[in-house]
Design a protein around this motif. Structure first.
Motif, PDB file in Angstrom:
ATOM      1  N   LEU A  45       0.826  -1.204   0.000  1.00 14.82           N
ATOM      2  CA  LEU A  45       0.000   0.000   0.000  1.00 14.82           C
ATOM      3  C   LEU A  45       0.862   1.257   0.000  1.00 14.82           C
ATOM      4  N   ASP A  46       1.942   1.222   0.742  1.00 12.50           N
ATOM      5  CA  ASP A  46       2.845   2.369   0.791  1.00 12.50           C
ATOM      6  C   ASP A  46       3.536   2.616  -0.553  1.00 12.50           C
ATOM      7  N   SER A  47       3.554   1.613  -1.414  1.00 13.84           N
ATOM      8  CA  SER A  47       4.296   1.697  -2.672  1.00 13.84           C
ATOM      9  C   SER A  47       3.423   1.892  -3.911  1.00 13.84           C
ATOM     10  N   VAL A  48       2.116   1.970  -3.743  1.00 19.67           N
ATOM     11  CA  VAL A  48       1.236   2.087  -4.913  1.00 19.67           C
ATOM     12  C   VAL A  48       1.572   3.320  -5.747  1.00 19.67           C
ATOM     13  N   ALA A  49       1.870   4.436  -5.106  1.00 20.44           N
ATOM     14  CA  ALA A  49       2.175   5.665  -5.847  1.00 20.44           C
ATOM     15  C   ALA A  49       3.448   5.544  -6.679  1.00 20.44           C
ATOM     16  N   VAL A  50       4.303   4.606  -6.311  1.00 18.84           N
ATOM     17  CA  VAL A  50       5.569   4.420  -7.042  1.00 18.84           C
ATOM     18  C   VAL A  50       5.675   2.988  -7.578  1.00 18.84           C
ATOM     19  N   TRP A  51       4.551   2.453  -8.030  1.00 16.06           N
ATOM     20  CA  TRP A  51       4.479   1.049  -8.427  1.00 16.06           C
ATOM     21  C   TRP A  51       5.473   0.687  -9.523  1.00 16.06           C
ATOM     22  N   ARG A  52       5.844   1.610 -10.379  1.00 15.84           N
ATOM     23  CA  ARG A  52       6.802   1.296 -11.453  1.00 15.84           C
ATOM     24  C   ARG A  52       8.182   0.953 -10.901  1.00 15.84           C
ATOM     25  N   GLU A  53       8.541   1.601  -9.794  1.00 18.89           N
ATOM     26  CA  GLU A  53       9.872   1.402  -9.205  1.00 18.89           C
ATOM     27  C   GLU A  53       9.885   0.378  -8.079  1.00 18.89           C
ATOM     28  N   ALA A  54       8.725   0.017  -7.581  1.00 22.13           N
ATOM     29  CA  ALA A  54       8.645  -0.890  -6.435  1.00 22.13           C
ATOM     30  C   ALA A  54       8.613  -2.346  -6.903  1.00 22.13           C
ATOM     31  N   PRO A  55       9.272  -3.229  -6.185  1.00 25.34           N
ATOM     32  CA  PRO A  55       9.350  -4.635  -6.606  1.00 25.34           C
ATOM     33  C   PRO A  55       8.177  -5.500  -6.149  1.00 25.34           C
ATOM     34  N   TYR A  56       7.153  -4.911  -5.573  1.00 20.88           N
ATOM     35  CA  TYR A  56       6.119  -5.680  -4.881  1.00 20.88           C
ATOM     36  C   TYR A  56       4.917  -6.091  -5.720  1.00 20.88           C
ATOM     37  N   PHE A  57       4.880  -5.727  -6.993  1.00 20.20           N
ATOM     38  CA  PHE A  57       3.686  -5.938  -7.803  1.00 20.20           C
ATOM     39  C   PHE A  57       3.937  -6.919  -8.934  1.00 20.20           C
ATOM     40  N   THR A  58       2.921  -7.716  -9.224  1.00 19.61           N
ATOM     41  CA  THR A  58       3.023  -8.681 -10.322  1.00 19.61           C
ATOM     42  C   THR A  58       2.890  -7.957 -11.656  1.00 19.61           C
ATOM     43  N   ASP A  59       3.220  -8.652 -12.727  1.00 19.90           N
ATOM     44  CA  ASP A  59       3.058  -8.066 -14.059  1.00 19.90           C
ATOM     45  C   ASP A  59       1.593  -7.735 -14.331  1.00 19.90           C
ATOM     46  N   ALA A  60       0.690  -8.592 -13.884  1.00 16.45           N
ATOM     47  CA  ALA A  60      -0.742  -8.338 -14.082  1.00 16.45           C
ATOM     48  C   ALA A  60      -1.179  -7.088 -13.315  1.00 16.45           C
TER      49      ALA A  60
END
Length: 151
Positions: free
Chosen positions: A70-85
């Motif tokens: 949640l803390d990283s949603v604004a920087v999702w492109r740079e954060a490693p926490y999200f799947t490709d989908a």
């Protein structure tokens, strides 16, 4: 802070059930709930809707989201926490929210990447969810609804 008026969705008889009904329909697209919550949060951040950011964060936690994500949603492109989908859904959400920012609001590469991860029914649900989030954001921002206030 004080809201300009009560939430318009509660002032017009039948509005809130209709809006919430559309939210339930959008969920029938079978996009994972955590993805929908991340999309809601990102769109609300872009639009500066404090009500939806606060509610969206709480709903995302209920759906099992971690503070780290949640803390990283604004920087999702740079954060490693999200799947490709999830990245594809977030990119689609950003484009569909910032329609006036480019001559081709939702470029083919963004749409095609989303289509690699979601079938047509899921894309329909995701598109409805993005539109509905923008709708809520505009109502809340226009009338200066207060984050955390009860409707």
């Amino acid at each position: 802070m004080e809201a300009r008026i009560a939430n318009p969705a509660t002032l017009i008889p039948g509005a809130l059930p209709a809006i919430l009904g559309l939210a339930e329909v959008a969920k029938k697209g079978n996009v994972p709930e955590p993805t929908l919550e991340l999309v809601h949060l990102r769109v609300s951040q872009i639009n500066g809707c404090s009500v939806c950011v606060v509610m969206g964060t709480a709903n995302a936690r209920k759906a099992g989201e971690s503070d780290e994500r949640l803390d990283s949603v604004a920087v999702w492109r740079e954060a490693p926490y999200f799947t490709d989908a999830e990245r594809a859904a977030l990119a689609l959400a950003e484009c569909a929210t910032r329609l006036a920012d480019r001559s081709d609001p939702v470029p083919d590469d963004v749409w095609n990447e989303a289509a690699k991860h979601y079938d047509e029914k899921q894309l329909a649900g995701l598109t409805l969810w993005i539109g509905l989030t923008n709708f809520f954001n505009r109502i809340n921002a226009t009338t200066r609804q207060i984050a955390g206030a009860k409707w």
